[in-house]
Design a protein around this motif. Sequence first.
Motif, PDB file in Angstrom:
ATOM      1  N   ASN A   9       3.564  -6.833 -43.063  1.00 11.67           N
ATOM      2  CA  ASN A   9       4.073  -7.655 -44.154  1.00 11.67           C
ATOM      3  C   ASN A   9       4.977  -8.743 -43.582  1.00 11.67           C
ATOM      4  OD1 ASN A   9       2.820  -6.173 -46.187  1.00 11.67           O
ATOM      5  ND2 ASN A   9       4.484  -4.715 -46.270  1.00 11.67           N
ATOM      6  N   CYS A  12       5.706 -14.985 -46.951  1.00 13.93           N
ATOM      7  CA  CYS A  12       4.568 -15.831 -47.308  1.00 13.93           C
ATOM      8  C   CYS A  12       4.956 -17.304 -47.251  1.00 13.93           C
ATOM      9  CB  CYS A  12       4.086 -15.476 -48.712  1.00 13.93           C
ATOM     10  SG  CYS A  12       2.744 -16.543 -49.275  1.00 13.93           S
ATOM     11  N   ASP A  17       9.051 -17.483 -50.925  1.00 17.46           N
ATOM     12  CA  ASP A  17       9.137 -16.043 -50.765  1.00 17.46           C
ATOM     13  C   ASP A  17      10.542 -15.621 -50.342  1.00 17.46           C
ATOM     14  OD1 ASP A  17       8.063 -13.564 -50.926  1.00 17.46           O
ATOM     15  OD2 ASP A  17       6.768 -13.747 -49.187  1.00 17.46           O
ATOM     16  N   LYS A  19      11.140 -12.032 -49.940  1.00 17.87           N
ATOM     17  CA  LYS A  19      10.898 -10.833 -49.149  1.00 17.87           C
ATOM     18  C   LYS A  19       9.440 -10.831 -48.726  1.00 17.87           C
ATOM     19  CE  LYS A  19      10.198  -7.967 -53.288  1.00 17.87           C
ATOM     20  NZ  LYS A  19       8.844  -8.458 -53.470  1.00 17.87           N
ATOM     21  N   SER A  21       5.899 -10.603 -48.556  1.00 20.05           N
ATOM     22  CA  SER A  21       4.864 -10.166 -49.485  1.00 20.05           C
ATOM     23  C   SER A  21       3.475 -10.580 -49.034  1.00 20.05           C
ATOM     24  CB  SER A  21       5.155 -10.690 -50.894  1.00 20.05           C
ATOM     25  OG  SER A  21       5.428 -12.065 -50.876  1.00 20.05           O
ATOM     26  N   ARG A  23       0.511  -9.951 -46.615  1.00 20.72           N
ATOM     27  CA  ARG A  23       0.013  -8.904 -45.721  1.00 20.72           C
ATOM     28  C   ARG A  23      -0.991  -9.522 -44.757  1.00 20.72           C
ATOM     29  NH1 ARG A  23      -2.493  -4.268 -48.017  1.00 20.72           N
ATOM     30  NH2 ARG A  23      -1.550  -3.145 -46.299  1.00 20.72           N
ATOM     31  N   CYS A  33      -1.688 -12.527 -49.945  1.00 21.49           N
ATOM     32  CA  CYS A  33      -0.357 -12.464 -50.524  1.00 21.49           C
ATOM     33  C   CYS A  33      -0.408 -11.695 -51.836  1.00 21.49           C
ATOM     34  CB  CYS A  33       0.184 -13.871 -50.766  1.00 21.49           C
ATOM     35  SG  CYS A  33       1.810 -13.856 -51.532  1.00 21.49           S
ATOM     36  N   VAL A  35       1.832 -11.755 -54.092  1.00 24.66           N
ATOM     37  CA  VAL A  35       2.541 -12.464 -55.153  1.00 24.66           C
ATOM     38  C   VAL A  35       1.761 -13.688 -55.636  1.00 24.66           C
ATOM     39  CG1 VAL A  35       4.662 -13.704 -55.755  1.00 24.66           C
ATOM     40  CG2 VAL A  35       4.772 -11.642 -54.340  1.00 24.66           C
TER      41      VAL A  35
END
Length: 68
Positions: A9, A12, A17, A19, A21, A23, A33, A35
């Motif tokens: 992770n 992004c 972003d 935190k 998010s 991958r 992503c 999100v």
Amino acid sequence: MTGGGEWKNVICPFHDDSKPSLRVRLDTGGFRCMVCGAHGGDVLAFHQQRYGLSFKQAAQQLGAWRVA
Ligand SMILES: [Zn+2]
């Protein structure tokens, strides 16, 4: 985790972003992503979307473009 790939992770770059998010699959460079929904199959697709490049521009910048 199935498929044997290793995922990480990361923050992004495609949305604001706070935190990690996004991958990223380390063996293929595939990413998705959770999100904003940005996704692609390899590092070339990532670079292309990150900087708004054409496929050819992205390939050239990554040194993957060879013209015979
Ligand atoms: Zn995102």
